[in-house]
Write a protein that holds these residues in place. Structure first.
Motif, PDB file in Angstrom:
ATOM      1  N   GLU A  43       0.904  -1.107  -0.080  1.00 21.46           N
ATOM      2  CA  GLU A  43       0.062   0.060   0.129  1.00 21.46           C
ATOM      3  C   GLU A  43       0.935   1.226  -0.008  1.00 21.46           C
ATOM      4  N   ASN A  44       0.356   2.399  -0.517  1.00 19.54           N
ATOM      5  CA  ASN A  44       1.170   3.766  -0.590  1.00 19.54           C
ATOM      6  C   ASN A  44       2.612   3.709  -1.099  1.00 19.54           C
ATOM      7  N   ASN A  45       2.412   2.966  -2.434  1.00 17.23           N
ATOM      8  CA  ASN A  45       3.623   2.911  -3.195  1.00 17.23           C
ATOM      9  C   ASN A  45       4.755   2.483  -2.516  1.00 17.23           C
TER      10      ASN A  45
ATOM     11  N   THR B 260       9.655   3.448  -0.431  1.00 18.97           N
ATOM     12  CA  THR B 260       8.520   4.132  -1.188  1.00 18.97           C
ATOM     13  C   THR B 260       8.806   4.578  -2.585  1.00 18.97           C
ATOM     14  N   LEU B 261       8.371   4.545  -3.501  1.00 18.57           N
ATOM     15  CA  LEU B 261       8.523   5.117  -4.876  1.00 18.57           C
ATOM     16  C   LEU B 261       7.573   5.908  -5.413  1.00 18.57           C
ATOM     17  N   SER B 262       7.979   6.971  -5.868  1.00 12.47           N
ATOM     18  CA  SER B 262       6.706   7.864  -6.810  1.00 12.47           C
ATOM     19  C   SER B 262       7.331   7.914  -7.969  1.00 12.47           C
ATOM     20  N   ASN B 263       6.443   8.651  -9.021  1.00 10.12           N
ATOM     21  CA  ASN B 263       6.698   8.709 -10.280  1.00 10.12           C
ATOM     22  C   ASN B 263       7.900   9.798 -10.675  1.00 10.12           C
TER      23      ASN B 263
END
Length: 136
Positions: free
Chosen positions: A41-43, A61-64
């Protein structure tokens, strides 16, 4: 004269086959690694290594819009040019992980037979990554 051509051809064939077998030996001596990758969950990304690593579990955690994360034999965000491998039972590998739309992009830098892997993860269905590629 004919015997000379036959002899030269045989020597060339033997030399070529010895080169082929020596390159196969290098590939067979390569240590294998096996890593399970799951999107939580939550990337949050969780990596579990079951073969060839000094670590067992990594999560981040990863984001774009985030830079690549580097993963190697010893863990996360380790210096890229670490060429030594004091534990000969471990695989010597390095790859980057980046979020790409709804999926992941992995770039093999060292110790992989792949250069780019792009795939999407399904919920509760981890992917397996090794020297040869990915299995979904």
């Amino acid at each position: 004269m004919k015997i000379t051509y036959v002899t030269i051809n045989l020597i060339l064939i033997l030399f070529s086959s010895s080169l082929l077998f020596s390159s196969e030996k290098v590939k067979n001596d390569e240590k294998e690694f096996l890593i399970s990758i799951e999107m939580l969950e939550n990337n949050e990304l969780q990596l579990v290594c079951t073969e060839g690593c000094a670590w067992e579990t990594l999560s981040f955690t990863l984001s774009n819009n985030e830079n690549d994360r580097m993963v190697n034999t010893y863990g996360l965000n380790v210096i890229e040019n670490q060429d030594t491998n004091p534990n000969k039972g471990l695989a010597l590998f390095l790859f980057s992980v980046q979020k790409s739309g709804n999926g992941l992009q992995l770039k093999g830098i060292k110790g992989t037979r792949w250069t780019d892997l792009n795939f999407s993860l399904r919920k509760d269905k981890p992917a397996s990554v090794d020297n040869a590629g990915v299995t979904l």
